[in-house]
Design a protein around this motif. Sequence first.
Motif, PDB file in Angstrom:
ATOM      1  N   ALA A   1       9.384   2.972  -7.775  1.00 20.09           N
ATOM      2  CA  ALA A   1       8.335   3.990  -7.711  1.00 20.09           C
ATOM      3  C   ALA A   1       8.776   5.228  -6.940  1.00 20.09           C
ATOM      4  CB  ALA A   1       7.091   3.385  -7.064  1.00 20.09           C
TER       5      ALA A   1
ATOM      6  N   ARG B   1       4.708   8.587   2.443  1.00 18.51           N
ATOM      7  CA  ARG B   1       3.521   8.734   1.593  1.00 18.51           C
ATOM      8  C   ARG B   1       2.250   8.293   2.323  1.00 18.51           C
ATOM      9  NH1 ARG B   1       5.551   6.871  -4.454  1.00 18.51           N
ATOM     10  NH2 ARG B   1       7.401   8.197  -4.491  1.00 18.51           N
TER      11      ARG B   1
ATOM     12  N   PRO C   1      10.888   7.823  -7.926  1.00 22.15           N
ATOM     13  CA  PRO C   1      10.936   9.137  -8.590  1.00 22.15           C
ATOM     14  C   PRO C   1       9.576   9.848  -8.598  1.00 22.15           C
ATOM     15  CG  PRO C   1      11.945   7.428  -9.966  1.00 22.15           C
ATOM     16  CD  PRO C   1      11.243   6.736  -8.837  1.00 22.15           C
ATOM     17  N   SER C   2       9.537  11.005  -9.246  1.00 20.59           N
ATOM     18  CA  SER C   2       8.296  11.796  -9.275  1.00 20.59           C
ATOM     19  C   SER C   2       7.188  11.017 -10.003  1.00 20.59           C
ATOM     20  CB  SER C   2       8.550  13.111 -10.005  1.00 20.59           C
ATOM     21  OG  SER C   2       8.765  12.811 -11.391  1.00 20.59           O
ATOM     22  N   LYS C   3       5.934  11.446  -9.806  1.00 19.26           N
ATOM     23  CA  LYS C   3       4.791  10.773 -10.441  1.00 19.26           C
ATOM     24  C   LYS C   3       4.984  10.713 -11.962  1.00 19.26           C
ATOM     25  CE  LYS C   3       1.505  12.165  -6.878  1.00 19.26           C
ATOM     26  NZ  LYS C   3       0.301  12.817  -6.466  1.00 19.26           N
TER      27      LYS C   3
ATOM     28  N   GLU D   1      -2.804  -2.939   7.023  1.00 21.19           N
ATOM     29  CA  GLU D   1      -1.932  -1.806   6.731  1.00 21.19           C
ATOM     30  C   GLU D   1      -1.208  -1.363   7.993  1.00 21.19           C
ATOM     31  OE1 GLU D   1      -4.452   1.075   4.897  1.00 21.19           O
ATOM     32  OE2 GLU D   1      -4.043   0.325   2.889  1.00 21.19           O
TER      33      GLU D   1
ATOM     34  N   ARG E   1      -0.930  10.801   3.169  1.00 20.73           N
ATOM     35  CA  ARG E   1      -2.280  10.515   2.714  1.00 20.73           C
ATOM     36  C   ARG E   1      -3.284  10.620   3.858  1.00 20.73           C
ATOM     37  NH1 ARG E   1      -3.056   4.862  -0.140  1.00 20.73           N
ATOM     38  NH2 ARG E   1      -2.678   4.241   1.989  1.00 20.73           N
TER      39      ARG E   1
ATOM     40  N   ARG F   1      -4.317  -4.243  -8.388  1.00 18.40           N
ATOM     41  CA  ARG F   1      -4.246  -5.483  -7.588  1.00 18.40           C
ATOM     42  C   ARG F   1      -5.066  -6.614  -8.233  1.00 18.40           C
ATOM     43  NH1 ARG F   1      -1.723  -4.936  -2.662  1.00 18.40           N
ATOM     44  NH2 ARG F   1      -2.032  -3.032  -1.441  1.00 18.40           N
TER      45      ARG F   1
ATOM     46  N   ASP G   1       0.837  -1.191   0.000  1.00 18.16           N
ATOM     47  CA  ASP G   1       0.000   0.000   0.000  1.00 18.16           C
ATOM     48  C   ASP G   1       0.881   1.253   0.000  1.00 18.16           C
ATOM     49  OD1 ASP G   1       0.400  -1.273   2.648  1.00 18.16           O
ATOM     50  OD2 ASP G   1      -0.178   0.720   3.326  1.00 18.16           O
ATOM     51  N   ALA G   2       0.341   2.301  -0.636  1.00 19.79           N
ATOM     52  CA  ALA G   2       1.022   3.602  -0.749  1.00 19.79           C
ATOM     53  C   ALA G   2       2.269   3.575  -1.622  1.00 19.79           C
ATOM     54  CB  ALA G   2       1.338   4.191   0.629  1.00 19.79           C
ATOM     55  N   THR G   3       2.406   2.566  -2.454  1.00 21.69           N
ATOM     56  CA  THR G   3       3.552   2.562  -3.378  1.00 21.69           C
ATOM     57  C   THR G   3       3.189   3.313  -4.661  1.00 21.69           C
ATOM     58  OG1 THR G   3       2.846   0.340  -4.033  1.00 21.69           O
ATOM     59  CG2 THR G   3       4.755   0.483  -2.574  1.00 21.69           C
ATOM     60  N   GLY G   4       1.919   3.703  -4.795  1.00 29.04           N
ATOM     61  CA  GLY G   4       1.529   4.520  -5.950  1.00 29.04           C
ATOM     62  C   GLY G   4       0.653   3.793  -6.968  1.00 29.04           C
ATOM     63  N   LYS G   5       0.020   2.691  -6.584  1.00 23.06           N
ATOM     64  CA  LYS G   5      -0.798   1.929  -7.548  1.00 23.06           C
ATOM     65  C   LYS G   5      -1.968   2.762  -8.080  1.00 23.06           C
ATOM     66  CE  LYS G   5      -1.592  -1.296  -4.592  1.00 23.06           C
ATOM     67  NZ  LYS G   5      -0.823  -0.628  -3.523  1.00 23.06           N
ATOM     68  N   THR G   6      -2.690   3.444  -7.173  1.00 28.80           N
ATOM     69  CA  THR G   6      -3.836   4.250  -7.616  1.00 28.80           C
ATOM     70  C   THR G   6      -3.368   5.344  -8.565  1.00 28.80           C
ATOM     71  OG1 THR G   6      -4.790   3.847  -5.443  1.00 28.80           O
ATOM     72  CG2 THR G   6      -5.825   5.555  -6.756  1.00 28.80           C
ATOM     73  N   THR G   7      -2.294   6.031  -8.165  1.00 28.83           N
ATOM     74  CA  THR G   7      -1.758   7.122  -8.977  1.00 28.83           C
ATOM     75  C   THR G   7      -1.370   6.608 -10.367  1.00 28.83           C
ATOM     76  OG1 THR G   7      -0.893   8.044  -6.922  1.00 28.83           O
ATOM     77  CG2 THR G   7       0.013   8.941  -8.966  1.00 28.83           C
TER      78      THR G   7
HETATM   79  N1  ATP Z   1       5.814   9.152  -7.501  1.00 27.26           N
HETATM   80  C1  ATP Z   1       5.255   9.723  -6.421  1.00 27.26           C
HETATM   81  N2  ATP Z   1       5.915  10.678  -5.752  1.00 27.26           N
HETATM   82  C2  ATP Z   1       5.384  11.240  -4.635  1.00 27.26           C
HETATM   83  N3  ATP Z   1       4.202  10.922  -4.123  1.00 27.26           N
HETATM   84  C3  ATP Z   1       3.485   9.976  -4.749  1.00 27.26           C
HETATM   85  C4  ATP Z   1       3.974   9.327  -5.927  1.00 27.26           C
HETATM   86  N4  ATP Z   1       3.064   8.422  -6.315  1.00 27.26           N
HETATM   87  C5  ATP Z   1       2.050   8.507  -5.424  1.00 27.26           C
HETATM   88  N5  ATP Z   1       2.301   9.444  -4.493  1.00 27.26           N
HETATM   89  C6  ATP Z   1       1.461   9.791  -3.334  1.00 27.26           C
HETATM   90  O1  ATP Z   1       1.592   8.740  -2.386  1.00 27.26           O
HETATM   91  C7  ATP Z   1       0.355   8.450  -1.764  1.00 27.26           C
HETATM   92  C8  ATP Z   1       0.005   6.992  -2.038  1.00 27.26           C
HETATM   93  O2  ATP Z   1      -0.218   6.795  -3.437  1.00 27.26           O
HETATM   94  P1  ATP Z   1      -1.383   5.879  -3.959  1.00 27.26           P
HETATM   95  O3  ATP Z   1      -2.650   6.162  -3.256  1.00 27.26           O
HETATM   96  O4  ATP Z   1      -1.385   5.992  -5.449  1.00 27.26           O
HETATM   97  O5  ATP Z   1      -0.825   4.444  -3.506  1.00 27.26           O
HETATM   98  P2  ATP Z   1      -1.531   3.009  -3.543  1.00 27.26           P
HETATM   99  O6  ATP Z   1      -0.453   2.036  -3.842  1.00 27.26           O
HETATM  100  O7  ATP Z   1      -2.684   3.025  -4.476  1.00 27.26           O
HETATM  101  O8  ATP Z   1      -2.029   2.801  -2.065  1.00 27.26           O
HETATM  102  P3  ATP Z   1      -3.139   1.748  -1.534  1.00 27.26           P
HETATM  103  O9  ATP Z   1      -2.716   0.407  -1.958  1.00 27.26           O
HETATM  104  O10 ATP Z   1      -3.061   1.902  -0.056  1.00 27.26           O
HETATM  105  O11 ATP Z   1      -4.459   2.181  -2.104  1.00 27.26           O
HETATM  106  C9  ATP Z   1      -0.651   9.438  -2.386  1.00 27.26           C
HETATM  107  O12 ATP Z   1      -0.784  10.520  -1.504  1.00 27.26           O
HETATM  108  C10 ATP Z   1      -0.014   9.856  -3.698  1.00 27.26           C
HETATM  109  O13 ATP Z   1      -0.417  11.151  -4.113  1.00 27.26           O
END
Ligand code: ATP
Length: 419
Positions: free
Chosen positions: A398, A356, A400-402, A368, A360, A302, A232-238
């Motif tokens: 994951a 991250r 670097p920047s978005k 989690e 959030r 996922r 979680d929070a590794t950026g999957k949603t983004t």
């Molecule tokens: N490359 C990035 N650099 C900095 N911040 C990021 C980056 N990608 C995502 N974030 C931020 O990190 C947080 C977690 O990202 P995100 O919700 O996409 O993760 P996730 O893997 O979908 O989490 P979960 O599994 O818990 O739903 C968010 O606040 C998002 O804006």
Amino acid sequence: MPPPRGRREPPRYAVELPGAQLLHFALAPPGAAAAAAAAPGCFPPPPARCYSLCVPPARGGGVRAARLLRRLQQRLGEGGWAGCRVLPLLCYGPRRRPRRGFLLQDPRGAPGTGRRLAELLRAQAAPRPPLAVYEADARGALRQRLWALAAGGGRRLLRRARVVAAAAPPLHPAAAALRGGALPPSAPAARARLRQCASVIPEASAVLEILEKCPRHPEKGEFPVIVVEGLDATGKTTVTESVKDALNAVLLRSPPACISQWRTTFDNEPTLIRRTFYAAGNYILASEIAKASSQSPVIVDRYWHSTAAYAIATEINGKVEDLPPAHHEVYQWPKDLLKPDLVLLLTLSPEERIRRLQGRGLEKTKEEAELEANSLFRQKVEESYRRMVNPACQEVDASPSKEEVLKTVLKVIKKHCAL
Ligand SMILES: Nc1ncnc2c1ncn2[C@@H]1O[C@H](COP(=O)(O)OP(=O)(O)OP(=O)(O)O)[C@@H](O)[C@H]1O
Ligand SMILES: Nc1ccn([C@H]2C[C@H](O)[C@@H](COP(=O)(O)O)O2)c(=O)n1
């Protein structure tokens, strides 16, 4: 030498000490040399006393056993067991299905502890698991007495045996029971377990009804199916949302929206039942993927790798070294589940992930919270992801920047998939 036909070897046990250290002990076969007896370190000397309980899966699956064990653990966590320590325990053996339970250490050896444990057990519906009591004999050797408890108050001695230290088996004893246990291997297994749950969890009937309506063998369309995995929070949603826009793709999530209203119910159930929900969700998702991939590329947040990796990390107590080795069958994609074209694994340093997560500020699920607290668990989830095969995960850094992460992800997709 194997035990004579019809006679099972005495059981072995693995107890998890703080720090994820596993200690193995066994019961000496009758007549074994006394020199072999050496109690392992999970049994503090008198006046401390220990008790253990292992819940056998009843006929027809482990739903009742999982719920009974959790109920007992909750009662032990309610207080009134001053100074007692409860340690996770696994009972196993070559011809035994591993059973979960716990070892209760009472450092004061209070006489009431055993009585209260027995009362707690007697209050449960039959069949009740027997209660093992550990005591040192006059020569200091540790013995286990196993008692069957009658509802009315009587007890019957089932076995008396010496406790001896045992070597760790080459494979973690829980690994043998992952397939068909914590990891439902197939849609029929998930359906069977949902049926078992239905009488105690009404939501299981609703999930089952949806699963029953799905085609048994959904086929992928001509467009690519890309899964994004990671802690979680590794950026999957983004990433999945950006890829959806960049490729004009359909975005799907596991568990799928049609069952997600029941997620909290299943998240509060023992892991065996919780995993059944996620496994059923994957099979329901497969039919959505099949439909969508005939129209456009599909990006999935996922899928089965998540269910498997979290289940393996939960079931295998201990350290990363205790995971089933690479190439073990638990890392194989299930034969009856629609396979994606590409699976990306987003990875981050633990420090950046926590940053991250905190940024959030959402409510954490129990798991989690555990991820945050328990870096061992996180390592086991990530290592399990890495061992997955057929399809294996393509790792993407994951950190670097978005924008940079999206660029890398699109490059990997273009390399592997015909768009
Ligand atoms: N490359 C990035 N650099 C900095 N911040 C990021 C980056 N990608 C995502 N974030 C931020 O990190 C947080 C977690 O990202 P995100 O919700 O996409 O993760 P996730 O893997 O979908 O989490 P979960 O599994 O818990 O739903 C968010 O606040 C998002 O804006
Ligand atoms: N296919 C899936 C999806 C999710 N899970 C479980 C694993 C974690 O307990 C939790 C993480 O989900 P998130 O909070 O990122 O939505 O859900 C699973 O087992 N299988």
